[in-house]
Design an enzyme around this catalytic site. Structure first.
Site, PDB file in Angstrom:
ATOM      1  N   LYS A 129       0.869  -1.167   0.000  1.00 51.19           N
ATOM      2  CA  LYS A 129       0.000   0.000   0.000  1.00 51.19           C
ATOM      3  C   LYS A 129       0.914   1.228   0.000  1.00 51.19           C
ATOM      4  CE  LYS A 129      -2.578   3.445   1.580  1.00 51.19           C
ATOM      5  NZ  LYS A 129      -1.970   4.790   1.757  1.00 51.19           N
ATOM      6  N   GLU A 147       9.582   1.518  11.184  1.00 57.18           N
ATOM      7  CA  GLU A 147      10.654   2.514  11.056  1.00 57.18           C
ATOM      8  C   GLU A 147       9.984   3.864  11.045  1.00 57.18           C
ATOM      9  OE1 GLU A 147      12.605   5.384   9.856  1.00 57.18           O
ATOM     10  OE2 GLU A 147      12.672   4.461   7.871  1.00 57.18           O
ATOM     11  N   CYS A 159      13.560  11.160   7.107  1.00 56.48           N
ATOM     12  CA  CYS A 159      13.445  10.768   8.516  1.00 56.48           C
ATOM     13  C   CYS A 159      14.801  10.772   9.211  1.00 56.48           C
ATOM     14  CB  CYS A 159      12.783   9.396   8.637  1.00 56.48           C
ATOM     15  SG  CYS A 159      13.666   8.076   7.778  1.00 56.48           S
ATOM     16  N   GLU A 192       9.394  16.205  15.467  1.00 58.25           N
ATOM     17  CA  GLU A 192       9.881  16.107  14.098  1.00 58.25           C
ATOM     18  C   GLU A 192       9.105  17.053  13.189  1.00 58.25           C
ATOM     19  OE1 GLU A 192      11.135  12.507  11.162  1.00 58.25           O
ATOM     20  OE2 GLU A 192       9.079  12.448  11.926  1.00 58.25           O
TER      21      GLU A 192
END
Length: 475
Positions: free
Chosen positions: A170, A245, A278, A376
């Site tokens: 997906k 992750e 990331c 973040e």
């Protein structure tokens, strides 16, 4: 504008609904995409489940051959795939041409070759033989992010297929196009029907349905912490193993004995992909003795970055992925200003370019505990703090809920040997950045994730690792 359909059981499948895929370059439509949900997910999982027994019995050598054939197909289409992904997610075309798409092909070749060498030496226990093997787990659900769509999809897909599993992928709804192109490549390479399936759609619909399927044996996800919590809760209902992750708020520790030119070069790298990485080490922690000199050089370099159309090979920074994401990034910057942080560079959208282009931003004098130091941003925003000594540098580095990676810049191997074991991170780079070897474990600590993938660690996750103990055979 034609509809990009799902790939299920070796054929294109439509949905009753669709969504419009916009290019971040100019916010114009590039495709209509089939919007899958529970029905399409069940169909894809059923196709993958039906294909699993034959694929699991396929020899290692044949699986490896087919993965190399997929890599061949990627390499024949590097320019086409690079332009498609740049159009779809706004990352630099030069990066896609020189690094990303070649790495996609390498992902398939590496795990194909690793499979052929995968073994554990037999060992004896009181005359009994122990034999370790890796059995394919079943149907794997892979949910991938928008910032590096094809590379991160194949980082998961290649070992899952090599191990003998079947897959339902997906892709992120903001950048779904290269996953669909990959389906055509796998079919051309001869991958059996149902081994690889793609269901497009929104996370709350297709993604949520996929991770809640009882016939899914593994879930691998790269993305945000809030989404990972939902995935973990859904997978827990079926005791489905997950590999997560997630995000980061990673530090760059720049010590007084660092090569300043190198330190500035590495800091500039943190603006890669317009900050939508990331692994970006966005918190610059700089020794007090060199802070003024480092800051002056860094601000000068930021001012020379070229921002614009990512299809131009001279561009350094492209756009943010989506209007909603740009507004999210700008919200962080506005709140940081309100909390008293001082802007040294950037600080807002690029008014000259308009659209989704956000100026590379650098903050200093950020109050302790400020949001911009903890959360973040996932945009071109760095913060600069100073430290007195090694102890304070480590304390600042570990002062978030994340633990994805860290960067240490020093001229002392002894200092590096002292500091790196104390950093909470899945990967630590010393005097370098973004050097990735597929043999190495990759993943995060704390809220940056669960599990490790890469090399044998990938097969450990995508397989049921078995130990067969045999008594001595009668002579």
């Amino acid at each position: 504008m034609s509809m990009v359909e799902h790939w299920i059981g070796g054929e294109r499948v439509s949905s009753g609904a669709g969504f419009t895929d916009l290019s971040p370059i100019d916010e114009q439509p590039v495709a209509q995409v089939a919007r899958g949900g529970e029905r399409e997910v069940r169909q894809a999982v059923a196709a993958a489940k039906a294909a699993f027994p034959a694929w699991a019995r396929t020899s290692r050598e044949e699986r490896a051959r087919l993965l190399h054939a997929v890599a061949d197909g990627v390499e024949r289409r590097v320019e086409q795939l690079a332009l498609l992904e740049t159009t779809d997610n706004g990352a630099l075309l030069r990066s896609h041409l020189r690094g990303v798409m070649p790495r996609v092909a390498h992902n398939f070749r590496f795990f194909a070759d690793w499979l052929l060498g995968l073994k554990h030496d037999d060992f004896e226990t009181r005359g009994h033989t122990n034999h370790v093997s890796w059995d394919p787990a079943g149907v794997c659900a892979l949910i991938t992010p928008w910032n590096a769509p094809l590379m991160l999809a194949t980082w998961k897909l290649a070992p899952a297929l090599a191990a003998g599993n079947t897959v339902v992928l997906k892709p992120a709804e903001w950048s779904p196009l290269t996953a669909s192109a990959l389906a055509d490549i796998t079919a051309e390479a001869g991958l059996p029907e149902g081994v690889f399936n793609v269901v497009q759609g929104l996370g709350a619909e297709a993604g949520a349905a996929l991770v809640d399927q009882p016939d899914v044996a593994r879930v691998s996800f790269t993305g945000s912490v809030p989404t990972a919590r939902l995935i973990g809760a859904a997978a827990a209902r079926h005791l489905t193993p997950v590999s997560l992750e997630l995000g980061g708020k990673s530090p760059s520790l720049i010590f007084a004995d660092a090569d300043l030119d190198l330190a500035v070069d590495l800091a500039i790298e943190q603006y890669d992909n317009a900050g939508q990485v990331c692994l970006a080490c966005t918190r610059l922690l700089v020794a007090e003795e060199i802070a003024a000199q480092f800051t002056e050089r860094l601000v000068d370099r930021i001012g020379r970055l070229r921002q614009g159309d990512p299809r131009d090979l001279d561009t350094d920074l492209g756009p943010q992925i989506h209007r909603r994401h740009l507004e999210r990034v700008d919200g962080f910057v506005r709140r940081a200003k309100a909390e008293g942080a001082r802007v040294l560079a950037g600080g807002g959208p690029n008014e000259e370019l308009g659209g989704l282009y956000y100026r590379p931003t650098l903050f200093t004098d950020v109050p302790d505990g400020a949001e911009i130091l903890r959360e973040e941003v996932f945009g071109p925003v760095l913060t600069l703090q100073t430290f007195r000594d090694e102890e304070q540098a480590i304390e600042l580095a570990n002062g978030t809920s994340y633990g994805l990676d860290a960067l240490v810049v020093t001229g002392s191997p002894e200092r590096a040997a002292r500091v790196t074991p104390r950093l909470v991170a899945g990967t630590v780079w010393v005097n370098c950045f973004f050097v990735r070897d597929l043999r190495a474990p990759f993943g995060g600590s704390r809220e940056s994730g669960i599990g490790r993938e890469g090399g044998t660690w990938s097969f450990d996750f995508y397989c049921d690792v078995k130990n067969t103990v045999s008594a001595p055979w009668a002579k």
